[in-house]
Scaffold this motif. Sequence first.
Motif, short mmCIF file in Angstrom:
data_model
loop_
_atom_site.label_atom_id
_atom_site.label_comp_id
_atom_site.label_asym_id
_atom_site.label_seq_id
_atom_site.Cartn_x
_atom_site.Cartn_y
_atom_site.Cartn_z
N ALA A 27 12.30 -6.61 9.11
CA ALA A 27 11.69 -5.87 9.48
C ALA A 27 10.94 -5.25 8.26
CB ALA A 27 12.24 -4.90 10.11
N GLY A 28 11.63 -5.40 7.02
CA GLY A 28 11.11 -5.00 5.66
C GLY A 28 11.63 -4.14 5.30
N VAL A 29 13.48 -3.71 5.25
CA VAL A 29 13.90 -2.98 4.55
C VAL A 29 14.37 -3.50 3.55
CG1 VAL A 29 16.27 -1.12 4.50
CG2 VAL A 29 14.18 -1.78 6.77
N GLU A 30 14.75 -2.98 2.88
CA GLU A 30 15.17 -3.11 1.15
C GLU A 30 15.86 -2.91 0.33
OE1 GLU A 30 11.78 -3.94 -1.47
OE2 GLU A 30 10.76 -4.78 0.03
N ARG A 31 16.18 -1.48 1.40
CA ARG A 31 17.29 -0.73 0.58
C ARG A 31 18.04 0.65 1.64
NH1 ARG A 31 16.41 4.26 -3.23
NH2 ARG A 31 14.51 4.68 -1.73
N PHE A 32 19.12 0.39 1.80
CA PHE A 32 19.79 0.96 2.84
C PHE A 32 20.80 2.25 2.19
CE2 PHE A 32 19.24 -2.71 4.31
CZ PHE A 32 18.80 -3.03 5.70
N TYR A 33 21.41 3.06 2.87
CA TYR A 33 21.81 4.39 2.09
C TYR A 33 22.59 5.02 3.50
CZ TYR A 33 18.90 8.01 4.60
OH TYR A 33 18.58 7.91 5.83
N LEU B 6 17.28 10.24 -2.01
CA LEU B 6 17.64 9.93 -0.57
C LEU B 6 18.02 11.47 0.80
CD1 LEU B 6 19.85 7.42 -1.85
CD2 LEU B 6 17.18 6.72 -0.21
N HIS B 7 18.34 12.57 -0.15
CA HIS B 7 18.44 13.37 0.50
C HIS B 7 17.61 13.87 1.28
CE1 HIS B 7 22.54 15.26 -0.42
NE2 HIS B 7 22.55 15.25 -1.47
N GLY B 8 15.88 13.78 0.74
CA GLY B 8 15.24 14.02 1.48
C GLY B 8 14.91 12.86 2.45
N LEU B 9 15.03 11.62 2.30
CA LEU B 9 15.27 10.39 3.80
C LEU B 9 15.65 11.04 4.36
CD1 LEU B 9 14.46 7.78 1.52
CD2 LEU B 9 12.79 8.83 2.53
N ALA B 10 17.67 11.44 3.79
CA ALA B 10 18.44 11.93 4.98
C ALA B 10 17.69 12.73 5.54
CB ALA B 10 19.51 12.08 4.28
N GLY B 11 17.49 13.62 5.02
CA GLY B 11 16.73 15.13 6.01
C GLY B 11 15.69 14.28 6.97
N ARG B 12 14.79 13.47 6.95
CA ARG B 12 13.80 12.75 8.24
C ARG B 12 14.48 11.89 9.07
NH1 ARG B 12 9.12 10.62 4.24
NH2 ARG B 12 9.09 11.94 2.50
N GLY B 13 16.05 11.38 8.58
CA GLY B 13 16.62 10.85 9.19
C GLY B 13 17.28 11.42 9.85
N PRO C 220 31.28 10.00 -0.19
CA PRO C 220 30.49 9.39 -1.62
C PRO C 220 28.93 8.88 -0.50
CG PRO C 220 31.58 7.97 -0.78
CD PRO C 220 32.29 9.46 -0.16
N LEU C 221 28.15 9.15 -1.76
CA LEU C 221 26.30 8.71 -1.06
C LEU C 221 26.40 7.00 -1.39
CD1 LEU C 221 23.17 9.20 -0.11
CD2 LEU C 221 22.41 10.04 -1.96
N MET C 222 25.90 6.51 -0.73
CA MET C 222 26.35 4.81 -1.78
C MET C 222 25.14 4.00 -1.02
SD MET C 222 30.13 4.11 -0.62
CE MET C 222 30.78 2.70 -1.50
N VAL C 223 25.08 3.15 -1.32
CA VAL C 223 23.93 2.01 -1.79
C VAL C 223 23.51 1.19 -1.32
CG1 VAL C 223 20.68 1.97 -2.31
CG2 VAL C 223 22.27 4.63 -2.33
N ALA D 188 16.69 2.58 5.01
CA ALA D 188 17.40 2.52 5.39
C ALA D 188 18.20 3.41 5.77
CB ALA D 188 17.25 1.35 7.39
N GLY D 189 18.68 4.80 6.40
CA GLY D 189 19.87 5.50 6.26
C GLY D 189 20.69 4.83 7.85
#
Length: 258
Positions: A217-223, A7-14, A103-106, A186-187
Amino acid sequence: MDEVAELHGLAGRGLAAMFGGAESSEVWLTRAGVMALSGEAVADLNMLLLCQPPDEARRFLEEAMARADARGLPLVALMAPAVTAELASAAPWLGLTAAGTMPLMVLRGAPTAGPAPPCRIERVTTSEAGRAAGELLAAAFDLPLDAAMRSAGAIVGPAANAELFVAYEGETPVSTVTVSRSGDTAGIWSMATPPKRQGRGLGRALLTGVIERCRVAGVERFYLFATAAGRPLYERLGFVAIADEAVWAKGHSTQASQ
């Protein structure tokens, strides 16, 4: 790779998706972390995310701080638990001050339903709506209005790749949120409801509506990275904390202190 690192990697992209539209922005993405500088002289609009491995994260922190110092920019740094011990000793020497934890939350799947007032949710595509989002950000986080306006404008700029939403009560803008997407994840960023509008469920109505749009639209996980003020809302919607991130700041951070 564990979920926190992923998720850190995805957050970087975000962050790159959001900051990419700012003319003075600068983004570095590495395995060890991300630096996203908007160029604004506001700590909350310049971020470092640091993950692992610890030795690489420390080098990245040193290089990123040198760059921020060269540009004269304040910032907020979030450190994953895997690198906190290694970086905490170096942070004060680099001009950072401890500012608590976030906190990093999901959330996996649908949010927990709950009563919320009716409101109209619109994706920002016009300069007028962008100004409304900037005003909401400034009021919610005590940010300079001009910096908040430019930040919101960058998110909907041609070089950005994120979505900005505003909720309206009648014709009055009352809450805003930004979403970045990578595949089925999705972030959630910059969830902002001004103090005079809080306590009425408007933020919940907006976030629930936006999450449902994303799920269609297909998102299954949010952080998200939660402030103390926002955490109760996210927990009511079903978000679960998976890591407590150490927060360090150079300059005053309103979000880290809320």
